[in-house]
Design a protein around this motif. Structure first.
Motif, mmCIF file in Angstrom:
data_model
loop_
_atom_site.group_PDB
_atom_site.id
_atom_site.type_symbol
_atom_site.label_atom_id
_atom_site.label_comp_id
_atom_site.label_asym_id
_atom_site.label_seq_id
_atom_site.Cartn_x
_atom_site.Cartn_y
_atom_site.Cartn_z
ATOM 1 N N GLU A 100 0.615 -1.269 -0.035
ATOM 2 C CA GLU A 100 0.114 -0.154 -0.059
ATOM 3 C C GLU A 100 0.709 1.333 0.075
ATOM 4 O O GLU A 100 0.552 1.959 -0.951
ATOM 5 C CB GLU A 100 -0.972 -0.092 1.076
ATOM 6 N N ILE A 101 1.806 1.348 1.008
ATOM 7 C CA ILE A 101 2.639 2.600 0.796
ATOM 8 C C ILE A 101 3.501 2.566 -0.401
ATOM 9 O O ILE A 101 3.833 3.898 -0.865
ATOM 10 C CB ILE A 101 3.520 2.561 2.265
ATOM 11 N N HIS A 102 4.031 1.487 -1.009
ATOM 12 C CA HIS A 102 4.730 1.879 -2.197
ATOM 13 C C HIS A 102 3.829 2.116 -3.416
ATOM 14 O O HIS A 102 4.315 2.718 -4.393
ATOM 15 C CB HIS A 102 5.515 0.242 -2.497
ATOM 16 N N THR A 103 2.491 1.804 -3.305
ATOM 17 C CA THR A 103 1.649 2.365 -4.433
ATOM 18 C C THR A 103 1.588 3.791 -4.166
ATOM 19 O O THR A 103 1.500 4.378 -5.030
ATOM 20 C CB THR A 103 0.277 1.305 -4.085
ATOM 21 N N ILE A 104 1.356 4.311 -2.833
ATOM 22 C CA ILE A 104 1.303 5.496 -2.650
ATOM 23 C C ILE A 104 2.353 6.261 -3.172
ATOM 24 O O ILE A 104 2.351 7.486 -3.497
ATOM 25 C CB ILE A 104 1.103 5.874 -1.157
ATOM 26 N N GLU A 105 3.663 5.743 -2.812
ATOM 27 C CA GLU A 105 4.953 6.227 -3.327
ATOM 28 C C GLU A 105 4.734 6.472 -4.831
ATOM 29 O O GLU A 105 5.406 7.439 -5.618
ATOM 30 C CB GLU A 105 6.095 5.326 -2.644
ATOM 31 N N ALA A 106 4.435 5.304 -5.384
ATOM 32 C CA ALA A 106 4.595 5.197 -6.959
ATOM 33 C C ALA A 106 3.526 6.489 -7.550
ATOM 34 O O ALA A 106 3.777 6.843 -8.757
ATOM 35 C CB ALA A 106 3.983 4.055 -7.585
ATOM 36 N N ILE A 107 2.432 6.842 -7.117
ATOM 37 C CA ILE A 107 1.300 7.623 -7.434
ATOM 38 C C ILE A 107 1.994 9.080 -7.143
ATOM 39 O O ILE A 107 1.985 10.002 -8.051
ATOM 40 C CB ILE A 107 0.173 7.582 -6.464
ATOM 41 N N GLY A 108 2.676 9.220 -5.922
ATOM 42 C CA GLY A 108 3.426 10.592 -5.866
ATOM 43 C C GLY A 108 2.346 11.625 -5.604
ATOM 44 O O GLY A 108 1.252 11.478 -5.666
ATOM 45 N N CYS A 109 3.091 12.629 -5.097
ATOM 46 C CA CYS A 109 2.220 13.917 -4.535
ATOM 47 C C CYS A 109 1.795 14.839 -5.469
ATOM 48 O O CYS A 109 0.859 15.753 -5.274
ATOM 49 C CB CYS A 109 3.077 14.714 -3.320
ATOM 50 N N GLU A 110 2.568 14.917 -6.568
ATOM 51 C CA GLU A 110 2.268 15.652 -7.670
ATOM 52 C C GLU A 110 1.082 15.379 -8.741
ATOM 53 O O GLU A 110 1.454 14.261 -9.140
ATOM 54 C CB GLU A 110 3.468 16.348 -8.573
ATOM 55 N N GLY A 111 0.142 15.769 -8.967
ATOM 56 C CA GLY A 111 -0.785 15.437 -9.890
ATOM 57 C C GLY A 111 -1.459 13.931 -9.510
ATOM 58 O O GLY A 111 -1.943 13.556 -8.406
ATOM 59 N N GLY A 112 -1.323 13.136 -10.521
ATOM 60 C CA GLY A 112 -1.907 11.811 -10.506
ATOM 61 C C GLY A 112 -1.261 11.053 -11.491
ATOM 62 O O GLY A 112 -0.130 11.275 -12.395
ATOM 63 N N ILE A 113 -1.725 9.613 -11.536
ATOM 64 C CA ILE A 113 -1.090 8.545 -12.513
ATOM 65 C C ILE A 113 -2.292 7.721 -13.135
ATOM 66 O O ILE A 113 -3.232 7.530 -12.357
ATOM 67 C CB ILE A 113 0.037 7.696 -12.036
ATOM 68 N N LEU A 114 -2.104 7.414 -14.329
ATOM 69 C CA LEU A 114 -3.194 6.524 -15.197
ATOM 70 C C LEU A 114 -3.096 5.264 -14.252
ATOM 71 O O LEU A 114 -1.764 4.773 -13.928
ATOM 72 C CB LEU A 114 -2.951 6.542 -16.426
ATOM 73 N N MET A 115 -3.900 4.341 -14.442
ATOM 74 C CA MET A 115 -4.155 3.207 -13.410
ATOM 75 C C MET A 115 -3.030 2.179 -14.216
ATOM 76 O O MET A 115 -2.240 1.449 -13.592
ATOM 77 C CB MET A 115 -5.503 2.557 -13.808
ATOM 78 N N ASN A 116 -3.240 2.323 -15.836
ATOM 79 C CA ASN A 116 -2.148 1.348 -16.323
ATOM 80 C C ASN A 116 -0.779 1.612 -16.212
ATOM 81 O O ASN A 116 0.125 0.840 -16.344
ATOM 82 C CB ASN A 116 -2.494 1.279 -17.930
ATOM 83 N N GLU A 117 -0.277 2.991 -16.066
ATOM 84 C CA GLU A 117 1.010 3.465 -15.862
ATOM 85 C C GLU A 117 1.299 3.061 -14.456
ATOM 86 O O GLU A 117 2.486 2.719 -14.198
ATOM 87 C CB GLU A 117 1.248 4.929 -15.840
ATOM 88 N N LEU A 118 0.549 3.141 -13.429
ATOM 89 C CA LEU A 118 0.712 2.460 -12.109
ATOM 90 C C LEU A 118 1.230 1.154 -12.111
ATOM 91 O O LEU A 118 1.992 0.722 -11.276
ATOM 92 C CB LEU A 118 -0.247 3.021 -11.115
#
Length: 151
Positions: free
Chosen positions: A46-64
């Protein structure tokens, strides 16, 4: 002495055993949930997913999914859990209504920052025990190990 290597065999075995112990310790740590600020207890995934999303903007599900090296289904399950904990939110991607954009909520951003602080504190403790030259060697070894494991 091994003719293919300048190190004696017992040094190679010691390094191999030390590396094995390190991997076991890391696996043990990867199973234990930790508390990250007001987000409460989070599993390493869970925390590594949060880290991958990042604080700036967002990320597409497939990119995640690509970033984490897991399937879209696995990411979807993680996102559902993080949504239930009010750490992430889904929204439509402006350029493609079929795509889903994942971003952190304020609570998710707090967890992200708390996780970053854990890393900084760990590295500060490590730096206090090593010389500058040892730190440079350590970082070079970590880079080479990561490169080797990517293959």
């Amino acid at each position: 002495m091994d003719t293919n290597n300048s190190l004696p065999t017992n040094s190679i075995n010691k390094g191999s055993h030390s590396l094995g112990r390190l991997f076991l310790q890391l696996r043990r740590l990867e199973r234990q949930p930790q508390t990250f600020g007001k987000a409460g207890s989070l599993t390493p995934s869970e925390i590594h997913t949060i880290e991958a999303i990042g604080c700036e903007g967002g990320i597409l599900m497939n990119e995640l999914a690509t970033s984490l090296g897991v399937t879209k289904g696995a990411v979807s399950q993680l996102v559902v859990r993080l949504e239930a904990k009010q750490l992430v939110k889904r929204s439509s991607y402006p350029h493609d209504s079929r795509a889903v954009l994942i971003s952190l909520t304020d609570k998710g951003k707090e967890a992200y920052k708390a996780h970053e602080e854990v890393h900084v504190q760990f590295y500060d403790q490590l730096r206090a025990q090593l010389s500058q030259q040892e730190i440079e060697i350590f970082e070079k070894c970590i880079d080479k190990l990561n490169e080797f494991l990517r293959k």
